[in-house]
Design an enzyme around this catalytic site. Structure first.
Site, PDB file in Angstrom:
ATOM      1  N   PRO A   1       0.772  -1.237   0.000  1.00 12.85           N
ATOM      2  CA  PRO A   1       0.000   0.000   0.000  1.00 12.85           C
ATOM      3  C   PRO A   1       0.808   1.295   0.000  1.00 12.85           C
ATOM      4  O   PRO A   1       1.541   1.604   0.927  1.00 12.85           O
ATOM      5  CB  PRO A   1      -0.843  -0.093   1.275  1.00 12.85           C
ATOM      6  CG  PRO A   1      -0.914  -1.531   1.562  1.00 12.85           C
ATOM      7  CD  PRO A   1       0.418  -2.073   1.157  1.00 12.85           C
ATOM      8  N   GLU A   2       0.637   2.062  -1.071  1.00  9.16           N
ATOM      9  CA  GLU A   2       1.111   3.425  -1.152  1.00  9.16           C
ATOM     10  C   GLU A   2      -0.142   4.248  -1.451  1.00  9.16           C
ATOM     11  O   GLU A   2      -1.246   3.706  -1.423  1.00  9.16           O
ATOM     12  CB  GLU A   2       2.157   3.568  -2.262  1.00  9.16           C
ATOM     13  CG  GLU A   2       3.367   2.648  -2.063  1.00  9.16           C
ATOM     14  CD  GLU A   2       4.420   2.801  -3.141  1.00  9.16           C
ATOM     15  OE1 GLU A   2       4.952   3.907  -3.279  1.00  9.16           O
ATOM     16  OE2 GLU A   2       4.697   1.822  -3.846  1.00  9.16           O
TER      17      GLU A   2
ATOM     18  N   LYS B   1      -0.850   7.935   3.069  1.00  8.68           N
ATOM     19  CA  LYS B   1      -1.183   6.508   3.125  1.00  8.68           C
ATOM     20  C   LYS B   1      -2.189   6.196   4.223  1.00  8.68           C
ATOM     21  O   LYS B   1      -2.399   5.032   4.545  1.00  8.68           O
ATOM     22  CB  LYS B   1       0.104   5.703   3.346  1.00  8.68           C
ATOM     23  CG  LYS B   1       1.177   5.951   2.293  1.00  8.68           C
ATOM     24  CD  LYS B   1       2.463   5.219   2.620  1.00  8.68           C
ATOM     25  CE  LYS B   1       3.590   5.662   1.703  1.00  8.68           C
ATOM     26  NZ  LYS B   1       4.883   5.045   2.084  1.00  8.68           N
TER      27      LYS B   1
ATOM     28  N   ARG C   1      16.282   1.112   1.568  1.00  7.40           N
ATOM     29  CA  ARG C   1      15.251   0.501   0.732  1.00  7.40           C
ATOM     30  C   ARG C   1      15.835   0.120  -0.621  1.00  7.40           C
ATOM     31  O   ARG C   1      16.691   0.831  -1.169  1.00  7.40           O
ATOM     32  CB  ARG C   1      14.093   1.479   0.502  1.00  7.40           C
ATOM     33  CG  ARG C   1      13.746   2.331   1.672  1.00  7.40           C
ATOM     34  CD  ARG C   1      13.040   1.584   2.771  1.00  7.40           C
ATOM     35  NE  ARG C   1      11.658   1.349   2.435  1.00  7.40           N
ATOM     36  CZ  ARG C   1      11.093   0.144   2.529  1.00  7.40           C
ATOM     37  NH1 ARG C   1      11.791  -0.881   2.925  1.00  7.40           N
ATOM     38  NH2 ARG C   1       9.831  -0.006   2.226  1.00  7.40           N
TER      39      ARG C   1
END
Length: 261
Positions: free
Chosen positions: A2-3, A59, A250
DNA sequence: CCTAATGTTTGTGC
DNA sequence: AGCACAAACATTAG
């Protein structure tokens, strides 16, 4: 997963099925996903009440409970989702909280329980719970983006994914947008020219609009996102072999030719 | 057994 | 203060 676009999809699910409807009951199947609220209080506050129109900031999904100003705040971490299904349909093993209605049920599903659900008593508590989020990435103007990034000496990708700078972009979106704007994720945000910022803003808008429509960052072959999981992926634009590395801890993918440092 | 995963928070050190 | 980095959280897949 989810973004911003995914959460926008969850917002649509909520708006279509749960907004305006009376909550029959709340099943807390795993209390671990509740943050700062006990199952009993969540249940007593929400049961028998109606939900209002949901909003989204970055978000976060914000679902007001009609009446006294309370709001349910939902975050989906890396693996969360919001699913509407029939009461008679079997539950998923990762359904953690289920809101039941006359027409069906809304299921907060999440494998890893990295974030979760909160219940704010009022607007003030809502703001506090959401922390210091920057403006939503979908509605930020070009000038505003320039102001947000100006003066930041950190790498552009790090600035873009910092929710307190700009709310909504995650790892996939940041890489996709930087690739489209032909900007290296390693360049200092403060060093971007007017032209760079203009491109960044324009490409961010395009990527976000198309992703929101799909309810996800679509893994099309013409997108960086569609190639990043391939072992020796090449740039959809120029064919150069893509580079991989880590930015802000990341996984990061970029094209060394299109996105020179 | 080990590693990595699209997120956030917290702590450490420069 | 700003920034980079590591670890922690919980779980699954390879």
């Amino acid at each position: 997963m989810p973004e911003l676009p995914d959460v926008e999809g969850f917002r649509r699910v909520f708006a279509e099925h749960a907004a305006g409807a009376r909550v029959r009951d709340v099943d807390v199947l795993d209390a671990q996903v509740l943050r700062g609220v006990a199952p009993a209080r969540l249940r007593s506050v929400v049961r028998g009440r109606r939900f209002g129109e949901p909003a989204r900031h970055g978000k976060w999904l914000i679902a007001p409970v009609a009446g006294d100003g309370e709001a349910l705040l939902l975050h989906f971490g890396m693996t969360g989702s919001l699913v509407w299904d029939g009461e008679d349909r079997p539950r998923h093993r990762h359904d953690r909280v289920v809101f039941t209605f006359a027409e069906g049920e809304l299921r907060y599903r999440d494998m890893r329980k990295l974030t979760g659900l909160r219940l704010a008593r009022d607007e003030t508590e809502s703001r506090a719970a959401l922390g210091d989020l920057g403006p939503d990435a979908l509605s930020v103007s070009r000038d505003e983006l320039g102001r947000l990034l100006g003066g930041l000496r950190r790498r552009t990708k790090s600035a873009l994914t910092d929710q307190s700078v700009l709310a909504g972009l995650g790892n996939l979106l940041a890489d996709e947008i930087l690739w489209r704007a032909k900007l290296s994720p390693h360049r200092a945000a403060a060093g971007l020219s007017r032209g760079d910022l203009g491109r960044l803003h324009a490409r961010m808008g395009t990527v976000l609009r198309q992703s929101v429509e799909a309810g996800r960052v679509p893994p099309r072959p013409s997108w960086l996102t569609g190639r990043r999981d391939e072992p020796s992926a090449s740039c959809p634009r120029c064919g150069t072999t893509l580079c991989r590395g880590r930015v802000d801890g990341r996984s990061t993918v970029w094209c060394p030719r299109c996105q020179p440092t």
